[in-house]
Design a protein around this motif. Structure first.
Motif, PDB file in Angstrom:
ATOM      1  N   THR A   1      -4.256   8.927  -3.913  1.00 27.40           N
ATOM      2  CA  THR A   1      -5.175   8.102  -3.143  1.00 27.40           C
ATOM      3  C   THR A   1      -5.962   7.210  -4.097  1.00 27.40           C
ATOM      4  O   THR A   1      -6.607   7.695  -5.023  1.00 27.40           O
ATOM      5  N   LEU A   2      -5.898   5.892  -3.858  1.00 33.15           N
ATOM      6  CA  LEU A   2      -6.593   4.927  -4.703  1.00 33.15           C
ATOM      7  C   LEU A   2      -8.049   4.789  -4.256  1.00 33.15           C
ATOM      8  O   LEU A   2      -8.445   5.310  -3.206  1.00 33.15           O
ATOM      9  N   THR A   3      -8.837   4.058  -5.021  1.00 36.82           N
ATOM     10  CA  THR A   3     -10.262   3.933  -4.734  1.00 36.82           C
ATOM     11  C   THR A   3     -10.540   3.173  -3.441  1.00 36.82           C
ATOM     12  O   THR A   3     -11.583   3.366  -2.835  1.00 36.82           O
ATOM     13  N   ASP A   4      -9.623   2.330  -2.992  1.00 36.26           N
ATOM     14  CA  ASP A   4      -9.846   1.590  -1.750  1.00 36.26           C
ATOM     15  C   ASP A   4      -9.394   2.365  -0.511  1.00 36.26           C
ATOM     16  O   ASP A   4      -9.454   1.859   0.595  1.00 36.26           O
TER      17      ASP A   4
ATOM     18  N   SER B   1      -3.040   4.968  -0.042  1.00 37.24           N
ATOM     19  CA  SER B   1      -2.387   6.086  -0.713  1.00 37.24           C
ATOM     20  C   SER B   1      -0.880   5.896  -0.709  1.00 37.24           C
ATOM     21  O   SER B   1      -0.346   5.090   0.052  1.00 37.24           O
TER      22      SER B   1
ATOM     23  N   ASN C   1      -6.930  12.083  -6.226  1.00 35.23           N
ATOM     24  CA  ASN C   1      -7.836  10.961  -5.975  1.00 35.23           C
ATOM     25  C   ASN C   1      -8.135  10.270  -7.294  1.00 35.23           C
ATOM     26  O   ASN C   1      -8.696  10.871  -8.202  1.00 35.23           O
ATOM     27  N   LEU C   2      -7.756   8.986  -7.386  1.00 37.10           N
ATOM     28  CA  LEU C   2      -7.982   8.234  -8.616  1.00 37.10           C
ATOM     29  C   LEU C   2      -9.399   7.685  -8.646  1.00 37.10           C
ATOM     30  O   LEU C   2      -9.899   7.184  -7.644  1.00 37.10           O
ATOM     31  N   ASP C   3     -10.054   7.777  -9.806  1.00 38.17           N
ATOM     32  CA  ASP C   3     -11.379   7.200  -9.994  1.00 38.17           C
ATOM     33  C   ASP C   3     -11.284   5.741 -10.426  1.00 38.17           C
ATOM     34  O   ASP C   3     -12.203   4.971 -10.221  1.00 38.17           O
ATOM     35  N   ILE C   4     -10.179   5.390 -11.059  1.00 35.24           N
ATOM     36  CA  ILE C   4      -9.974   4.033 -11.553  1.00 35.24           C
ATOM     37  C   ILE C   4      -8.738   3.469 -10.858  1.00 35.24           C
ATOM     38  O   ILE C   4      -7.676   4.066 -10.861  1.00 35.24           O
ATOM     39  N   ASP C   5      -8.898   2.302 -10.252  1.00 32.39           N
ATOM     40  CA  ASP C   5      -7.803   1.691  -9.506  1.00 32.39           C
ATOM     41  C   ASP C   5      -6.956   0.820 -10.437  1.00 32.39           C
ATOM     42  O   ASP C   5      -7.471  -0.125 -11.033  1.00 32.39           O
TER      43      ASP C   5
ATOM     44  N   HIS D   1      -8.442  -2.525 -12.451  1.00 34.92           N
ATOM     45  CA  HIS D   1      -9.018  -2.172 -13.745  1.00 34.92           C
ATOM     46  C   HIS D   1      -8.457  -3.072 -14.840  1.00 34.92           C
ATOM     47  O   HIS D   1      -7.256  -3.332 -14.887  1.00 34.92           O
TER      48      HIS D   1
END
Length: 74
Positions: free
Chosen positions: A15-18, A21, A36-40, A44
């Motif tokens: 799952t990306l930050t926005d 997924s 869950n990614l903290d950095i997209d 980035h």
């Protein structure tokens, strides 16, 4: 080959930050885990080639360039 020599390779959801997924195969977690990614990676600078700035603390970069700069010049 030894039994259980390789990690379990299974499907997970990333799952990306926005909130979007996608599913991929990974050794992360268990089958069906959500990462869950903290950095997209789409926004980035490390992946998009954004402006890189190099901090020169205490002249370290300058000293390095003075000492080894000749190797980089064509």
């Amino acid at each position: 080959m030894k039994k259980d020599g390789h990690p379990d390779y299974h499907w997970i959801t990333v799952t990306l930050t926005d909130g979007s997924s996608y599913q991929t195969r990974s050794t992360y977690g268990k089958e069906g885990a959500v990462l869950n990614l903290d950095i997209d990676p789409r926004t980035h600078p490390a992946w998009t080639g954004g402006q890189n700035t190099l901090l020169d603390r205490a002249g370290r970069v300058s000293r390095f360039n003075n000492k080894f700069g000749g190797f980089l010049k064509k």
